[in-house]
Design an enzyme around this catalytic site. Sequence first.
Site, PDB file in Angstrom:
ATOM      1  N   ASN A  86       7.441  -4.613   0.201  1.00 53.95           N
ATOM      2  CA  ASN A  86       6.261  -3.759   0.254  1.00 53.95           C
ATOM      3  C   ASN A  86       5.132  -4.632   0.778  1.00 53.95           C
ATOM      4  OD1 ASN A  86       4.094  -2.112  -0.202  1.00 53.95           O
ATOM      5  ND2 ASN A  86       4.506  -1.769  -2.371  1.00 53.95           N
ATOM      6  N   LYS A 139       5.040  -7.739  -1.670  1.00 44.62           N
ATOM      7  CA  LYS A 139       5.755  -7.588  -2.943  1.00 44.62           C
ATOM      8  C   LYS A 139       7.226  -7.488  -2.602  1.00 44.62           C
ATOM      9  CE  LYS A 139       2.229  -4.997  -5.396  1.00 44.62           C
ATOM     10  NZ  LYS A 139       1.839  -3.619  -5.604  1.00 44.62           N
ATOM     11  N   ARG A 174       9.010  -0.317   2.112  1.00 43.57           N
ATOM     12  CA  ARG A 174       8.158   0.792   1.721  1.00 43.57           C
ATOM     13  C   ARG A 174       7.143   1.028   2.837  1.00 43.57           C
ATOM     14  NH1 ARG A 174       3.039   1.208  -2.166  1.00 43.57           N
ATOM     15  NH2 ARG A 174       2.979   3.455  -2.236  1.00 43.57           N
ATOM     16  N   HIS A 217       2.924   9.020  -2.770  1.00 43.87           N
ATOM     17  CA  HIS A 217       3.748   8.737  -3.962  1.00 43.87           C
ATOM     18  C   HIS A 217       5.066   9.503  -3.946  1.00 43.87           C
ATOM     19  CE1 HIS A 217      -0.278   8.082  -6.299  1.00 43.87           C
ATOM     20  NE2 HIS A 217       0.190   6.916  -5.895  1.00 43.87           N
ATOM     21  N   HIS A 257       2.173  11.643 -11.469  1.00 39.39           N
ATOM     22  CA  HIS A 257       2.136  10.193 -11.233  1.00 39.39           C
ATOM     23  C   HIS A 257       0.690   9.763 -11.460  1.00 39.39           C
ATOM     24  CE1 HIS A 257       3.351   6.441  -8.948  1.00 39.39           C
ATOM     25  NE2 HIS A 257       2.027   6.361  -8.956  1.00 39.39           N
ATOM     26  N   LEU A 258       0.422   9.150 -12.612  1.00 39.82           N
ATOM     27  CA  LEU A 258      -0.951   8.799 -12.972  1.00 39.82           C
ATOM     28  C   LEU A 258      -1.087   7.288 -13.061  1.00 39.82           C
ATOM     29  CD1 LEU A 258      -1.307  11.404 -15.905  1.00 39.82           C
ATOM     30  CD2 LEU A 258      -1.787  11.768 -13.478  1.00 39.82           C
ATOM     31  N   ARG A 292     -11.277   6.465  -6.789  1.00 38.42           N
ATOM     32  CA  ARG A 292     -11.348   7.523  -5.762  1.00 38.42           C
ATOM     33  C   ARG A 292     -11.801   8.836  -6.396  1.00 38.42           C
ATOM     34  NH1 ARG A 292      -5.269   6.663  -3.816  1.00 38.42           N
ATOM     35  NH2 ARG A 292      -5.293   4.477  -4.414  1.00 38.42           N
ATOM     36  N   ASP A 329     -10.597   1.027 -15.247  1.00 37.43           N
ATOM     37  CA  ASP A 329      -9.379   0.813 -16.027  1.00 37.43           C
ATOM     38  C   ASP A 329      -9.353   1.769 -17.210  1.00 37.43           C
ATOM     39  OD1 ASP A 329      -7.390  -0.180 -17.795  1.00 37.43           O
ATOM     40  OD2 ASP A 329      -7.529  -2.139 -16.831  1.00 37.43           O
ATOM     41  N   ILE A 341      -0.743   4.935 -16.132  1.00 40.42           N
ATOM     42  CA  ILE A 341      -1.405   5.731 -17.165  1.00 40.42           C
ATOM     43  C   ILE A 341      -0.417   6.742 -17.776  1.00 40.42           C
ATOM     44  CG2 ILE A 341      -3.280   7.364 -17.600  1.00 40.42           C
ATOM     45  CD1 ILE A 341      -4.801   5.970 -15.257  1.00 40.42           C
ATOM     46  N   GLU A 362       9.854   2.659  -8.011  1.00 36.47           N
ATOM     47  CA  GLU A 362       9.882   2.907  -6.570  1.00 36.47           C
ATOM     48  C   GLU A 362      10.793   1.921  -5.850  1.00 36.47           C
ATOM     49  OE1 GLU A 362       5.650   3.148  -7.113  1.00 36.47           O
ATOM     50  OE2 GLU A 362       5.529   4.604  -5.499  1.00 36.47           O
TER      51      GLU A 362
HETATM   52  P1  ADP Z   1      -1.026   1.337  -9.099  1.00 36.33           P
HETATM   53  O1  ADP Z   1       0.453   1.071  -8.925  1.00 36.33           O
HETATM   54  O2  ADP Z   1      -1.504   2.589  -8.425  1.00 36.33           O
HETATM   55  O3  ADP Z   1      -1.913   0.163  -8.862  1.00 36.33           O
HETATM   56  P2  ADP Z   1      -0.362   1.619 -11.880  1.00 36.33           P
HETATM   57  O4  ADP Z   1       0.669   2.681 -11.860  1.00 36.33           O
HETATM   58  O5  ADP Z   1       0.048   0.226 -12.160  1.00 36.33           O
HETATM   59  O6  ADP Z   1      -1.281   1.692 -10.612  1.00 36.33           O
HETATM   60  O7  ADP Z   1      -1.448   2.044 -12.995  1.00 36.33           O
HETATM   61  C1  ADP Z   1      -2.616   1.319 -13.231  1.00 36.33           C
HETATM   62  C2  ADP Z   1      -3.411   2.049 -14.307  1.00 36.33           C
HETATM   63  O8  ADP Z   1      -2.609   2.114 -15.491  1.00 36.33           O
HETATM   64  C3  ADP Z   1      -4.727   1.382 -14.693  1.00 36.33           C
HETATM   65  O9  ADP Z   1      -5.786   2.336 -14.662  1.00 36.33           O
HETATM   66  C4  ADP Z   1      -4.492   0.957 -16.131  1.00 36.33           C
HETATM   67  O10 ADP Z   1      -5.650   1.102 -16.871  1.00 36.33           O
HETATM   68  C5  ADP Z   1      -3.469   1.962 -16.611  1.00 36.33           C
HETATM   69  N1  ADP Z   1      -2.769   1.471 -17.788  1.00 36.33           N
HETATM   70  C6  ADP Z   1      -1.904   0.445 -17.889  1.00 36.33           C
HETATM   71  N2  ADP Z   1      -1.544   0.268 -19.174  1.00 36.33           N
HETATM   72  C7  ADP Z   1      -2.207   1.197 -19.911  1.00 36.33           C
HETATM   73  C8  ADP Z   1      -2.294   1.536 -21.299  1.00 36.33           C
HETATM   74  N3  ADP Z   1      -1.607   0.866 -22.206  1.00 36.33           N
HETATM   75  N4  ADP Z   1      -3.069   2.558 -21.660  1.00 36.33           N
HETATM   76  C9  ADP Z   1      -3.779   3.251 -20.745  1.00 36.33           C
HETATM   77  N5  ADP Z   1      -3.742   2.995 -19.430  1.00 36.33           N
HETATM   78  C10 ADP Z   1      -2.987   1.977 -19.018  1.00 36.33           C
END
Ligand code: ADP
Length: 395
Positions: free
Chosen positions: A7, A14, A88, A177, A205-206, A238, A280, A329, A381
């Site tokens: 990736n 990555k 990817r 995604h 997907h959050l 965003r 975050d 999330i 993924e």
């Molecule tokens: P990306 O791959 O799009 O960078 P991720 O899928 O890794 O994102 O998600 C990152 C998000 O997940 C961040 O907003 C982080 O705050 C949230 N996150 C990670 N662990 C927790 C947790 N224990 N509780 C709430 N949110 C979390």
Amino acid sequence: MKILVLNCGSSTVKYQLLEMPAGDVLAKGNVERIGESEGILTHKTADGKKIVLNEVFPTHADGLRRVFDLLKDGVIKDISEIKAVGHRVVHGGEKLTKTCLVTDQIIKDIDDVYPLDPLHVPAHVLGLNVAKELLPGIPNVAVFDTSFHQTIPEYAYLYAIPYDLYTQEHIRRYGAHGTSHQFVARRMAQLLGKDIKDLNIITCHLGSGSSITAVRGGESVDTSMGLTPLEGLCMGTRCGDIDPAVLTYLGRTKGLNADQLDELINKKSGLLGLSQKSNDCRVLEEGVEQGDPASIRAMNVFNYRIVKYIGAYAMVLGRVDAIVFTAGIGENSPYVRAEVCKHLGLLGVDIDPEANDCHGKERKLSTPASKVDVWVIPTNEELAIAQQTYELVNA
Ligand code: ADP
């Protein structure tokens, strides 16, 4: 069969080396700050070994060569053990609709997507060329985040703007995604012991970037992201859905130009913009617990948008068999899942608070009384890319 998944970003690579079809991860890591005065390479192996190198990596090829050195130190004997590379690719535009073997023509076609995705395309093209150079003679496979969404019908992918802008400029909904949405939808069908063709699933997907997809019979029929990964939900930085007139208004009244507006809606909005504190979710959840009004405000918008999209997609699908939460999330926040599910009573959703108290694990959240199955399914993924690469090179 050992498959390397890559990736490539503008200054990062990555990687994961997987044994397929078993899906075992032999090693993984990332090279960061390529082209900068000091780079970092973090490498982890299946036996729990972790190596961090602080070195200069002038180019992506230099970073990957160093990764190969580390792989040869205990993971594989020789680079020739790698039999295929899965890449990817974030955007395939309208032409690249399926996972495919990479040829010179395909690299050119990916390069042509540049106007739609200036952020990722140059890095992907670089990654494809570097892999070809360093691992000559083995198949490279491109897996597009957009391809799962190519089944979305015209009335759902068209924007209500002059049709010429679609036919000439290719402006439409592409989504993102897709690899993740497809992976968790397929896994959901397996867990329910049903043929995916018979299921209607809403996948959420959050993560830092978030999107929701309506999956009918295993095919995406609508998704919240659009031409770019900006549309839809409220995200880390965003804005998601916004009246387009906000942009013209700011252009006129504040004199902001296209780049400044782009920065505002991509980097300064979402949870960060609303809370003026953090992008975050963990930080904001703590704020919510402490009664901090800014955190509450931001998380309320975040949660509400998810509810709204699930409601809309329930109508699009006509019947909902399952709702899946995934990504940072979705997998880790009992708070967000509870806040969302408590507004889904109309669908007959009922989740067990004890089951919901889980992080990063595959788990059923819904009670036996719930009319819809609600699950947490961790996304993967890299595994999905390795699976598609394996299937294609063995076809
Ligand atoms: P990306 O791959 O799009 O960078 P991720 O899928 O890794 O994102 O998600 C990152 C998000 O997940 C961040 O907003 C982080 O705050 C949230 N996150 C990670 N662990 C927790 C947790 N224990 N509780 C709430 N949110 C979390």
